[in-house]
Structures are given as structure tokens and as C-alpha cells.
Scaffold this active site. Structure first.
Site, mmCIF file in Angstrom:
data_model
loop_
_atom_site.group_PDB
_atom_site.id
_atom_site.type_symbol
_atom_site.label_atom_id
_atom_site.label_comp_id
_atom_site.label_asym_id
_atom_site.label_seq_id
_atom_site.Cartn_x
_atom_site.Cartn_y
_atom_site.Cartn_z
ATOM 1 N N GLY A 29 33.978 41.291 38.950
ATOM 2 C CA GLY A 29 32.925 42.041 39.481
ATOM 3 C C GLY A 29 31.478 42.246 38.991
ATOM 4 N N SER A 30 31.601 41.697 37.143
ATOM 5 C CA SER A 30 31.433 42.257 36.575
ATOM 6 C C SER A 30 29.254 41.689 36.616
ATOM 7 C CB SER A 30 31.178 42.002 34.781
ATOM 8 O OG SER A 30 31.431 40.581 34.602
ATOM 9 N N LYS A 80 29.926 38.124 36.114
ATOM 10 C CA LYS A 80 30.300 36.167 35.439
ATOM 11 C C LYS A 80 30.184 35.397 36.668
ATOM 12 C CE LYS A 80 34.414 37.015 34.787
ATOM 13 N NZ LYS A 80 34.915 38.315 35.503
ATOM 14 N N GLU A 110 36.259 30.375 37.501
ATOM 15 C CA GLU A 110 38.490 30.675 38.243
ATOM 16 C C GLU A 110 38.604 30.122 38.421
ATOM 17 O OE1 GLU A 110 39.035 35.264 38.124
ATOM 18 O OE2 GLU A 110 37.335 35.656 37.938
#
Lengths: 240, 503
Positions: B42-43, B45, B158
Site C-alpha cells: 500500500g506504499s 510501489k 508483483e
């Protein structure tokens, strides 16, 4: 996966099926549906190969509607009408419509129909492939609905009203489907669907001269039969 | 020209968000660069990757500030979820999709597709429907689709988060096919795998800025590495004590469970295939049991049978000594809590706050069920949320890192946040048995450490936990007992800590 067993372009088969459906839709006699049902069977033999067992089962199930309409007319006849005769006409009409439609659905691969629309009728690829993705998602939705309903039921300890539970599961499923659609859309965008000006296709569904002949023949057969039925007094018109 | 993308003072804010997720980002991507983007779940990325790949804000909405210059013409993008990237009904068309969009010659496309599929070892799948493949195979198809375009830059978001270890390793090995000039930008939690292919790492900080980093795991970032490489397992603290609770009465007991998998008509066979046979398993109160095994081994199917989603045709399943085949739903479901593989399947409310309240509210409906202290707090004095209840919700939200997302729609959370919300809801209610299906999908290392703590706390309070996972390191740090489901058999294993760290 539905595999195409059509020998003609799906759009051509759609057009001929349409030619056969229109007279049946307008008829209210017992001859027209039977004649066009026979023409429909000939069309299936020409246009593709149908899985007879699957066809009979599907038509059999969907004919239940026709049986219902028949019984409705026999048991509750309209004023001044022969309920049995009307019931038979309604039954034959609905069964002929179902038979013609099911025949089309069973011989044409939906992916091929969409491919044909994109290649021959300039359906925008963004829309065409969205339809592909929509068709792909149907089995996933069925699987997800089962899992969601189970997970919600466990979460609520097996209590709660079934209808409310179904609604909740449907909302979750719908939200998930919307998210899935967004992700597929992003995936298509990442692969340049919006920049596709002169898109090519490795799987081609061309419209050939044979398709043109097939369509003309289908039209002539349907229109000719229709005219003969009208002039012989066999055809009775009623829209509803 | 070597320059592919340049970001100067870039910031990004999603529609409706109060604060920007990224700010003051400077980044230059050149031909041949291999970059890892790391940071907490959730940062931002994935958002940064979307900005670099030209997908944000163009296709995801939001506001971009600063300067972004894109100089490349061909990009390949592989996203997280293999299923959500499938458009066409055959693998061949899926790989050809981008080339067809470019208007290339169909004959050339067919040759190119065949070459790419063969290079990735999946040539035999060309005529299959991508959705009929395993997650690992499907993700390799997505990679093939990206590589077939001969991209100047390849973006991977991811790509292995839905894959087991073996599939992940094979996926990263396939990146050896990249041309040296092809730039690569990867968002990945598996640092060991990522460090094989990336030469530079950046971290998206909590405040949304981007800092140059290294591949060294942080205090809680060692997952993906073999235990031997980390000595005494600093990942989640000390390993769980082995066989600590073996003497407790089993909460879950499986005896002689078998499952046959009916093949569809396309499978080419009539009849059915044995997925697993004569399984025996016990999970005691206070015990965390991990069930490992390769993709397709039947782990999720086994969980489906235990939880009543799939019928038990052969063998028996007991929960608290009761044969589940004899129980009604009202008696059966309150005995356990299920956390599904797809976190979205658990959601039933419009906001995170409502989900947390519903977690406790549902419990109150349980006939004769035990209510957790948290649930009691949340529900009194009845209508609406009392102050103490609000405080508790905030505490739970804080505990699971969701306090800044209380008003957000659950479907709009990041993958890691969704998973944390699932766990918050599951843990808010008290059940004797917890069944978790791949709970670490999409979780960053910090969130995994929190999950490990939560599972251990649950066990210490007397709950039995059965964990289905492909994350060996996490299982090792969390579970008391391990079972491997492979080739239709369930084998109890020695603790990995003993295997890898005999000293």
C-alpha cells in the site's frame, strides 16, 4: 471452451437464421412454424455440425415454455377462440423459435462471432475484446459466487436470512466482477489496444463468396416459402 | 537514445484521497537498467510502476504532478493476478494480442509467438484456454505476451504473488531470456529472487518519497530466503516451539479423507482422477498447523472439504469431536472461521469501518456461540457504535494498519490491506478453529510478521489454526507442525528449523 463447428461465417449463419425466424415470429397458424422448422434443420445441416443429443436436450428443456403456453390456452381459452387450436399454434411457434435459436447457438462459437464482427463489420477491438473477457468471466463468476456464499455463511455462523445472504453475495460478486473488468481493461491497455489503428488477426474469420451465396440461397428459400404460404392461404398473421 | 523514462518531482494522488500516495519522486530509467521497487504494502510501489509504464493516471485515474517524460515505444507489462490478464480463448492468441494491436503480419506473429512460447517451455500449451492453466503457467503466458513484443522496458508488478515457490523460481529464471538492453522494473516482495535479476533497488517510503536502497532485507524482510541462509531465523522472532501442544485434544481431525476430481469433457477422459487419498490429520487446541505443497496438489480442495464447501464422499472430518456430516449449518459453521484465498470474497460492507463492525455484529447472531471481548465491546449498548466500540474499532484498525483507510471501500484497498482487513474481521470473532487459505498472498514482510504474531496469539488463547500456504519461511516461523500434501498423500514433516538449522 465452446469450439466452433460452423462451416460458414457466423455472421452469415446469423443472417440466414434471422431470415427463418421472421416468418415464424409473425405466424399464427400451424403450418408456417413446421415448414420453417424443417428449413431450419436443413440450414443446420448446411451451415455446420450440431451435437444432436445436446440439441434435443436443450430444445426439450426450453420447449417447456411452449407446453406452458399450450396448457394456458387450452385451460383458459380467450373469448370466442378455439383454445386447443390456438394452443397448438402457440406451442409450434414458440418451439420453432427455440429450435432455430438453439441450433444457431450450438453451432457457432461465440468467440468466432465476435472475431467476425471485428473483422467484417469493424466492431471496435476495445469493445470486441471486452466481450471476449466478459465471456471468459462467466465460469469464474459461477465459481466465485459459490465461494462467496460459503464464506459469508461461515462468517455469519450459518444464521441469517437466505435471501439477504444471496443479495450480499451478489453485491460482493458484482464488486469483484467490476474490479476484474478494470484489471482486464488495464491489461489490454498495457498491450496497446487503444493504439490499434490497423489491427491484424492471426485467427481470421473471413467473409467468402460462399458465404454470400449461402446468404442469398437462405434468403430466397425463406422468402419463397413465405410467399407460397401466404398465397396458398396457409399463413395466418398475428404479431402477439 | 539511452534514456527511457525520466521522472522529476513527480507526485500522485488518487481520486478522493486526502493525501498524495507519492511525492517528490525523481527517477531516471535507462536502457539495460534493472530496478527493484520495494516498500510496504500500500506504499505506492505499484502506482509508481503504473506511472513509469504510462498506465497512471491515463487508465487508473488520479492526478499526476511534476514532470514525466517517456521515451520508449514498446513496453511489456505483467500484472499481479494471472486470471485478470486473460483476454482471449487461446494461449496463442493471448501472446499474439499486443503484436496484432501493432498491426504486424499474421504469419510473422505466429512464428514469433511459437518461438517465445518454446523459449519459455510452454509451447505445448499454445491451443489451451489460458484460464484452464495453473497460476504459474498462466503467469508465464503473461510473461510470454510481454516478451513477444521485444519490449524496450519490461514492467513486472508483483508477478509471483499468486504463485508457489517453484513457479516463482521458474518465472524469475525465465527473465534470463531478456536482451541485455531491455530495461526491467520489478515490484516484488521476494527479495532473493528479485536480487537475481535487478541491479539497483529503490524503496518507496512511508511518506511517499523514493529513496535508493539495497537488496538487504530489513528487520522483518527475510522471507523468500532459505532458512539456512538466515541462521537463527530472525524473520519473525524465534521459531515456534515444536510439538508444544501435541497432548491437547484435537479440535480438527481428518480420518481417511479422499477426493476424486471429475474431469470435464475437454479433459479427454471419462470417470475421475484421485486428487488425494486416505488423508489423516489432527489439529489440536493451541496448535498452528501448516499445510504445504505444490500448486494443484489439492490444498484448497482439502480446505473446501473441511469447511463444508465440498462434499466429503469418502472418509470423515470431525470438529470438536463432531462428525461434520451430521451437523446442520447452524451447528457446523460457528465451529470455525474461514479466511479465503481471495480476500475480496469475504467482504460484505461498503467501508472498512463497517466491515470491522460487521465482524463483531455477525458474531452476536450466533446461537449459543461464545462472543469475543472485542465483539462485546463493539456491540454494546446496542444501536450504533458506543464510544468504547469506536475506540476498539480504531484499535483494531491501528493494529492491522488500516486506521488511515477506515472510510475506504474494501475493494479499493491494496492487496495487502485487503488481506489485513480479512484477518481483522476473522480475529474479531472467537471460533475454536481457524482455516486460512494462503493468508500471505499480497502481504509485505511487516504484515506477515504481524500475521504471525496474531496466529500465535490465537493459538495461545486456545484456538486451533490450520494454515494452507506456499510460503515456507512464514510457515516455518509460525507453525508447530507441518504437513506436505504431494502426489495425493499427506506427510507430516520435521520442523524446517530442525532440518535447516541443526545447530
Amino acid at each position: 471452451m465452446h469450439v466452433s463447428i460452423a462451416r460458414r461465417n457466423p455472421l452469415a449463419i446469423l443472417l440466414v437464421t434471422f431470415f427463418l425466424l421472421v416468418p415464424v415470429l409473425l405466424a399464427f397458424d400451424t403450418t408456417t412454424p413446421v415448414v420453417f422448422f424443417c428449413l431450419g434443420m436443413m440450414n443446420l445441416a448446411v451451415a455446420g455440425r450440431v451435437d444432436v443429443r445436446k440439441y434435443l436436450v436443450t430444445v426439450g428443456i426450453l420447449s417447456g415454455v411452449g407446453v406452458g403456453l399450450f396448457l394456458l390456452n387450452v385451460l383458459f381459452p380467450a373469448k370466442g377462440m378455439n383454445g386447443f387450436q390456438r394452443g397448438v399454434a402457440v406451442f409450434l411457434r414458440s418451439t420453432a423459435l427455440v429450435s432455430l435459436s438453439v441450433g444457431y447457438i450450438l453451432i457457432v462459437d461465440p468467440y468466432d462471432l465476435i472475431r467476425s464482427l471485428m473483422q467484417n463489420l469493424k466492431l471496435p477491438p476495445r469493445l470486441g475484446f471486452a466481450l471476449f473477457a466478459g465471456w471468459n468471466v462467466i465460469p469464474l463468476l459461477r465459481r466465485d459466487l459459490e465461494i462467496i456464499r460459503h464464506t459469508h455463511a461461515v462468517r455469519s455462523g450459518g444464521v441469517g436470512r437466505p435471501f439477504r445472504g444471496f443479495l450480499r453475495a451478489a453485491v460482493t460478486l458484482l464488486s469483484g466482477a467490476v474490479r476484474h473488468g478494470e484489471r482486464v481493461s488495464l491489461s489490454m491497455a498495457a498491450r496497446g489496444i487503444d493504439e490499434a489503428r490497423n489491427r491484424t488477426f492471426i485467427k481470421k474469420i473471413p467473409w467468402t463468396w460462399e458465404d454470400t451465396v449461402y446468404c442469398l440461397a437462405g434468403f430466397c428459400a425463406a422468402a419463397g416459402t413465405f410467399v407460397i404460404l401466404i398465397y396458398s392461404g396457409r399463413f395466418t398473421f398475428q404479431l402477439s | 537514445m539511452d534514456l527511457l523514462v525520466q521522472l522529476k518531482q513527480v507526485g500522485f494522488r488518487y481520486r478522493g484521497a486526502r493525501l498524495p500516495i507519492l511525492k517528490d519522486v525523481h527517477l531516471t530509467l535507462r536502457r539495460g537498467d534493472r530496478i527493484l521497487l520495494r516498500g510496504r504494502s500500500g506504499s505506492g510501489k505499484s502506482t509508481l510502476l503504473a506511472i513509469l509504464s504510462g498506465l497512471a493516471p491515463e487508465y487508473v485515474g488520479g492526478t499526476l504532478s511534476g514532470v514525466r517524460e517517456i521515451f520508449y515505444h514498446r513496453r511489456g507489462v505483467v500484472l499481479q493476478n494471472p486470471e485478470a490478464q486473460v483476454v482471449t480463448p487461446t494461449v496463442e492468441e493471448e501472446v499474439a494480442f499486443a503484436l496484432e494491436n501493432q498491426g504486424k503480419d499474421p504469419g510473422w506473429i505466429r512464428r514469433r509467438v511459437r518461438e517465445t512460447l518454446e523459449a519459455l517451455g510452454i509451447g505445448h500449451l499454445a491451443d489451451r484456454h489460458p484460464l484452464s492453466l495453473s497460476g504459474g503457467e498462466c503467469q508465464r503466458v503473461s510473461l510470454a505476451a510481454a516478451l513477444a513484443m521485444d519490449p524496450e522496458v519490461l514492467f513486472l508488478d508483483e508477478p509471483t504473488s499468486y504463485l508457489d515457490e517453484e513457479s516463482s523460481r521458474r518465472f524469475f529464471e525465465a527473465l534470463d531470456l531478456l536482451h541485455p538492453d531491455t530495461a526491467l522494473v520489478v515490484v516484488e516482495h521476494r527479495l532473493e529472487e528479485a536480487s537475481r535479476v535487478c541491479r539497483k533497488a529503490y524503496r518507496v517510503e512511508e511518506d511517499g518519497t523514493l529513496k535508493e536502497s539495497d537488496f538487504a532485507p530489513g528487520p522483518q524482510e527475510l522471507e523468500g530466503q532459505e532458512p539456512a541462509a538466515r541462521g537463527k531465523m530472525p524473520l519473525f522472532g524465534e521459531p515456534a516451539p515444536a510439538q508444544r501442544v501435541a497432548t491437547f485434544a484435537p479440535v480438527l481431525e481428518i480420518a481417511g479423507l479422499s477426493h476424486k476430481w471429475p474431469l470435464d469433457r475437454k479433459g479427454g477422459q471419462k470417470g475421475s482422477t484421485k486428487l488425494f487419498h486416505d488423508l489423516h490429520l489432527k489439529v489440536s487446541a493451541g496448535e498452528v498447523v501448516a499445510l504445504l505443497g505444490p500448486s494443484g496438489a489439492g490444498k484448497t480442495t482439502l480446505l473446501g472439504k473441511i469447511s463444508g464447501r465440498l462434499p466429503v464422499e469418502k472418509g470423515r472430518v470431525f470438529i470438536q469431536g463432531k462428525d461434520i456430516a451430521t451437523l446442520s449449518k447452524e451447528a457446523f459453521y460457528p465451529l470455525f472461521m474461514l479466511v479465503p484465498q481471495n480476500p475480496e470474497h469475504m467482504f460484505l460492507a461498503e467501508t472498512v469501518r463497517e466491515e470491522l463492525v460487521a465482524g463483531a455484529a455477525e458474531l452476536s447472531k450466533e446461537p449459543g456461540g461464545e462472543q469475543s471481548k472485542l465483539g462485546e465491546e463493539l456491540l454494546k449498548p446496542g444501536l450504533g457504535l458506543p464510544k468504547s466500540g469506536k475506540r476498539k474499532i480504531e484499535e483494531v484498525a491501528e493494529r492491522f494498519g488500516l486506521s488511515h483507510r477506515l472510510q475506504a471501500h474494501p475493494f479499493r484497498l491494496s492487496e495487502g490491506e485487503k488481506r489485513r482487513l480479512n484477518l481483522a474481521v476473522a480475529f474479531a470473532v472467537r471460533r475454536p478453529l481457524y482455516l486460512l487459505d494462503e493468508p500471505t498472498y499480497g502481504l509485505d514482510d511487516h504484515a506477515k510478521a504481524l500475521l504471525r504474531e496474531d496466529l500465535r496469539s490465537l493459538a495461545e488463547e486456545g484456538a486451533a489454526v490450520l494454515l494452507v500456504t506456499h510460503d515456507r519461511a512464514f510457515a516455518e516461523a509460525t507453525a508447530d507442525t507441518f504437513y506436505i500434501l504431494k502426489d495425493g498423500r499427506l506427510v507430516q514433516e520435521e520442523r524446517y528449523a530442525r532440518v535447516y538449522c541443526p545447530a
